[in-house]
Design an enzyme around this catalytic site. Structure first.
Site, mmCIF file in Angstrom:
data_model
loop_
_atom_site.group_PDB
_atom_site.id
_atom_site.type_symbol
_atom_site.label_atom_id
_atom_site.label_comp_id
_atom_site.label_asym_id
_atom_site.label_seq_id
_atom_site.Cartn_x
_atom_site.Cartn_y
_atom_site.Cartn_z
ATOM 1 N N THR A 105 0.877 -1.169 0.000
ATOM 2 C CA THR A 105 0.000 0.000 0.000
ATOM 3 C C THR A 105 0.911 1.215 0.000
ATOM 4 O O THR A 105 1.606 1.487 0.987
ATOM 5 C CB THR A 105 -0.926 0.010 1.223
ATOM 6 O OG1 THR A 105 -1.808 -1.114 1.141
ATOM 7 C CG2 THR A 105 -1.754 1.284 1.276
ATOM 8 N N LYS A 180 -7.396 1.491 -3.173
ATOM 9 C CA LYS A 180 -7.062 1.100 -1.791
ATOM 10 C C LYS A 180 -7.283 2.276 -0.841
ATOM 11 O O LYS A 180 -7.708 2.088 0.303
ATOM 12 C CB LYS A 180 -5.608 0.600 -1.717
ATOM 13 C CG LYS A 180 -5.130 0.214 -0.311
ATOM 14 C CD LYS A 180 -5.900 -0.966 0.269
ATOM 15 C CE LYS A 180 -5.508 -1.285 1.704
ATOM 16 N NZ LYS A 180 -4.210 -1.942 1.856
ATOM 17 N N LYS A 248 -0.254 5.238 8.487
ATOM 18 C CA LYS A 248 0.512 5.392 7.244
ATOM 19 C C LYS A 248 -0.445 5.497 6.063
ATOM 20 O O LYS A 248 -0.324 6.381 5.214
ATOM 21 C CB LYS A 248 1.453 4.194 7.059
ATOM 22 C CG LYS A 248 2.329 4.288 5.810
ATOM 23 C CD LYS A 248 2.705 2.912 5.249
ATOM 24 C CE LYS A 248 1.614 2.350 4.377
ATOM 25 N NZ LYS A 248 1.988 1.124 3.649
#
Length: 296
Positions: A105, A180, A248
């Site tokens: 990711t 995502k 994050k």
């Protein structure tokens, strides 16, 4: 030519963390592919080979040499650049016509950058972040959202299927990462709502199990409610995706929103709530620990 499900491919996997380790295992055992692994800590790679077979490479370049498909699942943009275009990175060793599939990711920006570098070097790049957490990786039922060229996706899809339940091509390079981000945006607000609901129910003196049994069958129902309400109610937060990782990811979402002009007020707020959870010592707690913040 589209690779058939039963065809064996030569594959490399870079990054054997909590997600990558089982994903590489599925490529070897379920997919039947010839797998070479690389991990920054070599002992982890040696452990993987002792468990699954295959071979260990000492650098990403060594792992990628001559392979049909190279996968990566690392920490962030910098880690990804390190294993691809950095010193002894995989890109320098990729053979013409091969496909690099990145399951990290990361930002859409780095995905576009690496897709361009790959095209110039004569191979393909797919950004293919995953959803489903550690359990999804271990059970081989991840959701994969890919960005890149259709032809590369069609070739890689049967290989990716070894660790996935759902695989979709969302658009050109970067589209997988953008999808995502939407996944994480949706989860952030949902978990906060569930945390507030359970917190409210406890304060109101209700039996949370009975409440969830009823409302989970209606419009409020969700995967998070079905799979996390029991552990949240018990104050246990060691069941999956860590708060550090979520922060994050939300940072990537907020940075992209800053670029494209999207307004993410709830996401920004929940990101700050997760910061408070970190400050409580919950860096490695799972994302459902938003309830702990309300109960402190």
């Amino acid at each position: 030519m589209v690779l058939g499900r039963a065809s064996m491919a030569s594959v490399a996997f870079l990054g054997l963390g909590v997600m990558g380790y089982p994903m590489a295992g599925h490529l070897k055992n379920k997919g039947g592919h010839d797998v070479t692994v690389y991990n920054r800590t070599a002992a982890k790679a040696e452990q993987w080979v002792a468990q699954h077979g295959g071979s260990v490479a000492l650098t990403p370049a060594e792992a990628a040499e001559g392979k049909d498909f190279v996968f990566s699942c690392v920490g962030n943009d910098d880690d990804l650049r390190s294993v691809t275009t950095g010193a002894k990175g995989a890109f320098a060793a990729m053979k013409k016509g091969s496909v690099f599939i990145d399951n990290t990711t990361a930002s859409a920006e780095v995905a576009r950058e690496l897709a361009e570098a790959a095209e110039k070097a004569g191979f393909s790049f797919l950004d293919a972040p995953v959803s489903g957490g550690q359990a999804g990786a271990e059970n081989g039922v991840l959701t994969v959202m890919a960005g890149g060229e259709q032809a590369a996706f069609d070739r890689a899809r049967p290989v990716i299927d070894a660790y996935a339940r759902m695989v979709g091509l969302m658009g050109p390079a970067g589209a997988g990462q953008l999808t995502k981000m939407i996944n994480q945006i949706a989860i952030a607000g949902l978990v906060q709502g569930l945390a507030e609901g359970i917190h409210f129910g406890k304060k109101a003196g209700l039996d949370i199990e009975k409440v969830i049994e009823v409302i989970s069958k209606g419009a409020a129902g969700s995967w998070q409610m079905e799979n996390r309400h029991k552990t949240m109610n018990a104050g246990k937060y060691d069941f999956g995706f860590a708060v550090d990782w979520m922060r994050k990811d939300l940072g990537i979402c907020l940075a992209e929103a800053n670029r494209n002009g999207a307004k993410l007020p709830v996401t920004a707020l929940v990101d700050q709530f997760y910061k408070e959870v970190q400050e409580m010592g919950g860096r490695r707690w799972d994302t459902s620990s938003l309830l702990a913040r309300l109960e402190k």
